[in-house]
Write an enzyme that holds these catalytic residues in place. Structure first.
Site, PDB file in Angstrom:
ATOM      1  N   GLY A  42       0.844  -1.185   0.000  1.00 45.46           N
ATOM      2  CA  GLY A  42       0.000   0.000   0.000  1.00 45.46           C
ATOM      3  C   GLY A  42       0.879   1.234   0.000  1.00 45.46           C
ATOM      4  O   GLY A  42       2.044   1.185  -0.428  1.00 45.46           O
ATOM      5  N   LEU A  43       0.355   2.348   0.482  1.00 49.00           N
ATOM      6  CA  LEU A  43       1.140   3.583   0.427  1.00 49.00           C
ATOM      7  C   LEU A  43       2.441   3.479   1.209  1.00 49.00           C
ATOM      8  O   LEU A  43       3.498   3.911   0.731  1.00 49.00           O
ATOM      9  CB  LEU A  43       0.297   4.751   0.942  1.00 49.00           C
ATOM     10  CG  LEU A  43      -0.771   5.255  -0.022  1.00 49.00           C
ATOM     11  CD1 LEU A  43      -1.530   6.418   0.600  1.00 49.00           C
ATOM     12  CD2 LEU A  43      -0.153   5.689  -1.351  1.00 49.00           C
ATOM     13  N   ALA A  44       2.391   2.914   2.423  1.00 43.76           N
ATOM     14  CA  ALA A  44       3.616   2.801   3.218  1.00 43.76           C
ATOM     15  C   ALA A  44       4.595   1.837   2.558  1.00 43.76           C
ATOM     16  O   ALA A  44       5.781   2.145   2.408  1.00 43.76           O
ATOM     17  CB  ALA A  44       3.280   2.348   4.640  1.00 43.76           C
ATOM     18  N   HIS A 266     -15.683   5.638  12.258  1.00 47.08           N
ATOM     19  CA  HIS A 266     -15.909   6.732  11.308  1.00 47.08           C
ATOM     20  C   HIS A 266     -17.396   7.092  11.284  1.00 47.08           C
ATOM     21  O   HIS A 266     -18.242   6.205  11.171  1.00 47.08           O
ATOM     22  CB  HIS A 266     -15.450   6.310   9.914  1.00 47.08           C
ATOM     23  CG  HIS A 266     -15.227   7.452   8.981  1.00 47.08           C
ATOM     24  ND1 HIS A 266     -16.259   8.269   8.545  1.00 47.08           N
ATOM     25  CD2 HIS A 266     -14.110   7.926   8.393  1.00 47.08           C
ATOM     26  CE1 HIS A 266     -15.763   9.195   7.741  1.00 47.08           C
ATOM     27  NE2 HIS A 266     -14.468   9.001   7.628  1.00 47.08           N
ATOM     28  N   SER A 284     -16.883   9.631   2.359  1.00 45.59           N
ATOM     29  CA  SER A 284     -15.757  10.460   2.782  1.00 45.59           C
ATOM     30  C   SER A 284     -16.145  11.530   3.791  1.00 45.59           C
ATOM     31  O   SER A 284     -17.195  12.160   3.695  1.00 45.59           O
ATOM     32  CB  SER A 284     -15.133  11.139   1.559  1.00 45.59           C
ATOM     33  OG  SER A 284     -14.212  12.123   1.963  1.00 45.59           O
ATOM     34  N   ARG A 330     -13.746  12.695  14.485  1.00 42.59           N
ATOM     35  CA  ARG A 330     -14.567  11.530  14.190  1.00 42.59           C
ATOM     36  C   ARG A 330     -15.141  10.864  15.436  1.00 42.59           C
ATOM     37  O   ARG A 330     -16.277  10.388  15.421  1.00 42.59           O
ATOM     38  CB  ARG A 330     -13.732  10.517  13.390  1.00 42.59           C
ATOM     39  CG  ARG A 330     -13.378  11.042  12.017  1.00 42.59           C
ATOM     40  CD  ARG A 330     -12.433  10.123  11.276  1.00 42.59           C
ATOM     41  NE  ARG A 330     -12.216  10.633   9.920  1.00 42.59           N
ATOM     42  CZ  ARG A 330     -11.430  10.064   9.033  1.00 42.59           C
ATOM     43  NH1 ARG A 330     -10.777   8.959   9.339  1.00 42.59           N
ATOM     44  NH2 ARG A 330     -11.280  10.576   7.822  1.00 42.59           N
ATOM     45  N   ARG A 435      -7.439   9.290  15.321  1.00 46.94           N
ATOM     46  CA  ARG A 435      -6.737   9.875  14.175  1.00 46.94           C
ATOM     47  C   ARG A 435      -7.550  11.006  13.555  1.00 46.94           C
ATOM     48  O   ARG A 435      -8.743  10.856  13.311  1.00 46.94           O
ATOM     49  CB  ARG A 435      -6.485   8.798  13.113  1.00 46.94           C
ATOM     50  CG  ARG A 435      -5.835   9.337  11.854  1.00 46.94           C
ATOM     51  CD  ARG A 435      -5.563   8.248  10.848  1.00 46.94           C
ATOM     52  NE  ARG A 435      -6.760   7.652  10.292  1.00 46.94           N
ATOM     53  CZ  ARG A 435      -7.452   8.163   9.269  1.00 46.94           C
ATOM     54  NH1 ARG A 435      -7.085   9.314   8.730  1.00 46.94           N
ATOM     55  NH2 ARG A 435      -8.506   7.539   8.802  1.00 46.94           N
TER      56      ARG A 435
END
Length: 636
Positions: A42-44, A266, A284, A330, A435
């Site tokens: 993934g991104l990491a 969320h 989103s 959130r 987060r």
């Protein structure tokens, strides 16, 4: 065990710069002598693999997908934070740092969070250079929008596809290194164990998901970039493949697991629609910029939303939190949605939903403008629900999304096992107990592009060049144990399916360790999870063999780790007698229902050591706040 966070000395704003200078270096010629394993793309993982290969290291990258482009990072919609202050609205690196510390309810390290805020500005430049098509203002500057927990606009976005576009950027960098031969890509391979040699992480054992072949791979260091464990709840916004297995197997080898009970719920997800639903869909958080959240004032009001006059609506977030309104963090938005539904004012057939209404935004800005901002999100919502959100309000309800807990890492992102690193959502380090929205993409890319390329060199510079053979006894023993576990699961031949047991586990964790927790409920849940673990090992039904494509076996191997993790989450929540961020113990709340922290006793990272039969041992990393003063979070 003493937890050494290795936070540098000196002023906060100078820690990272001075630390980079103090780190040992590996010269370019010697980098070619080291092998690094990266698990997850993934991104990491993609950014780390690409960056390390670009530096000259030999990288082996593993993904259980058929392509790195399938990683769950593509699902992120709303944006990525960076303190560029293009809006000239008062943002700064320090304000992003402060918002993140406050949003995490003062349960994160100052040094890590400040570093994240510092490198955020570089991430945007890197991604633009890679061709990520961020939205732009009329004058050409990149556009920004607001997200929860902040009063400035710092979130960069590519419509509602930010994660996908960022991953394409990282994937292009990774593909370049695959083409040069510096990255060897292993697809359809799942890590099932960590191999240690002389007390250091030196390799992994994998299962080929197509053939079932068990293989060993060696390296000088191992990076886990395997995402979060939200699927312990069964229903979550995570892709169904997301799991905790790689991190949990490392945990069982000695890597401490930190803050496992810190789960982010969320607030804007499409509500559950049936007993046999397999996952949930996120809408989103960016929608909260223009969508107004409300429920009827009266209990049991089942009229259509357009039939309820303005005077009979309760815009409860705007009423309770006038300073932030619908853009509260959130955890706050989620709990308040739960409260109004518990009062009987929820909407929809189940009563477990609230409205998110765009009528005022459309009237103010025009249908065309709203469509340009959120068109693909509205289209997704309509395809799933059959309702047009341009004409009628969306129905939303909180759902499990992100996990702030993860493997404990020091300032260099190394776990308690030498040579084993954890990046992105797989570690615990930057988000505290909650987060901030649009910070997941930021952390994944920060760790991969701008942190690990520096810090891993400090470790490798002290390592001999010699490679370890995967014919060593340590690798063969690990392979044998993996095969033994697989054969044991296949031999049970019980009556209960993996999905059935997983659904039961998820409901248990959601009911007792979800949006709110109590000592009584958690104590009861721990016994129920233990009973479920016994049920798995005596009555699970897994058909087929290992030597084939067998998704039931895959899910079974992941489920047993989820069950053990679930018990640790409950234990962690029981031990933390306070409320903070996503951890809300009903016994500890203010008179108006807000989280009540206990900074005197619980201002620490809870890092758990694995022991047989889940007799986990708690280690504490005390958190020191020298630049911010912990205070009661207020968004009013």
């Amino acid at each position: 065990m003493v937890l050494e966070s290795k936070i540098p000395e000196g002023p906060l704003a100078e820690k990272w710069s001075k630390h980079k200078f103090s780190l040992k270096l590996v010269n370019p010629a010697n980098k070619r002598k080291y092998d690094i394993i990266v698990v997850g793309t993934g991104l990491a993982g993609a950014s780390a693999a690409a960056s390390l290969a670009e530096l000259g290291y030999n990288v082996k990258a593993f993904t259980f997908h058929d392509s790195p482009r399938r990683a769950h990072s593509i699902a992120a919609q709303g944006g990525i934070n960076a303190a560029k202050n293009y809006q000239n609205d008062g943002d700064s690196v320090y304000r992003l740092f402060y918002d993140t510390i406050k949003g995490g309810d003062y349960r994160a390290r100052e040094a890590n969070v400040h570093r994240l805020a510092e490198v955020s500005v570089n991430i945007i430049d890197q991604c633009v250079a890679q061709g990520v098509p961020f939205a732009r203002e009329y004058g050409g500057l990149l556009a920004n929008r607001s997200f929860g927990g902040a009063q400035v606009s710092r979130t960069f976005y590519a419509r509602g596809q930010t994660g996908q576009q960022l991953l394409l950027g990282a994937y292009s960098a990774l593909s370049r290194q695959v083409a040069t031969g510096k990255v060897k890509m292993y697809t359809r391979s799942e890590m099932l164990d960590l191999v240690m040699v002389d007390g250091k992480a030196r390799g992994i054992v994998t299962r080929n998901l197509v053939t079932g072949q068990i293989e060993s791979h060696s390296a000088h260091a191992v990076l886990l970039c395997t995402g979060g464990y939200g699927n312990v709840f069964y229903l979550s916004t995570n892709a169904m493949y997301c799991n905790v297995t790689a991190a949990w197997r490392a945990h069982k080898k000695g890597a401490l697991f930190a803050n496992p009970c810190f789960t982010q719920i969320h607030p804007t997800c499409i509500p559950v629609s049936g007993d046999y639903q397999s996952k949930l869909t996120l809408m989103s958080e960016s929608l909260r910029n223009d969508g107004r959240v409300w429920v009827p004032l009266k209990v049991g009001d089942k009229r259509k939303p357009e039939d309820i006059p303005e005077a009979e609506r309760d815009y409860f977030l705007e009423r309770k939190y006038p300073a932030f309104g619908n853009l509260v963090p959130r955890d706050v938005a989620s709990r308040n949605a739960k409260y109004v539904c518990d009062e009987g004012r929820g909407v929809g057939s189940t009563g477990l939903a609230v409205y998110m209404d765009f009528a005022d935004a459309i009237k103010r800005d025009s249908l065309k403008v709203i469509e340009a901002r959120y068109g693909n999100l509205f289209e997704m919502y309509e395809k799933i629900t059959g309702e047009n959100p341009y004409n009628t309000p969306m129905k939303i309800y909180p759902a499990v999304h992100y996990t702030m807990g993860g493997l404990w890492v020091d300032y260099n992102l190394m776990t308690t096992i030498p040579g084993l690193y954890a990046l992105g959502e797989a570690n615990f380090s930057d988000h505290g107990a909650n987060r901030l929205g649009a910070s997941a993409l930021m952390q994944g890319l920060a760790d991969g592009y701008f942190v690990i390329p520096y810090t891993i060199g400090d470790y490798l510079a002290q390592m001999p060049y010699e490679k370890v053979s995967n014919d060593r006894a340590e690798f063969k023993d690990a392979e044998a144990k993996v095969k033994e576990t697989i054969n044991k699961i296949l031999s049970i031949k019980g009556t209960r399916t993996v999905d059935e047991l997983h659904r039961e586990l998820g409901l248990l964790i959601w009911d007792y360790c979800g949006m709110s927790r109590t000592k009584e409920g958690l104590t009861s849940a721990r016994e129920k999870v233990r009973a479920l673990r016994n049920e798995f090992w005596t009555n699970v039904k897994v058909v087929g063999t290992n030597e084939e494509f067998n998704q039931t076996l895959e899910k079974a191997l992941r489920l047993i780790d989820f069950i053990e993790l679930g018990e640790l989450m409950i234990l962690d929540a029981l031990d933390r007698n306070e409320s903070c961020g996503g951890h809300f113990r009903e016994e500890f709340q203010t008179p108006d229902g807000e989280a009540l922290r206990n900074d005197q006793e619980y201002a620490y990272v809870a890092a758990w050591e694995y022991e047989q039969n889940m007799h986990a041992v708690l280690h504490k990393e005390q958190l020191k706040f020298e630049n911010v003063t912990p205070s009661t979070r207020s968004y009013k």
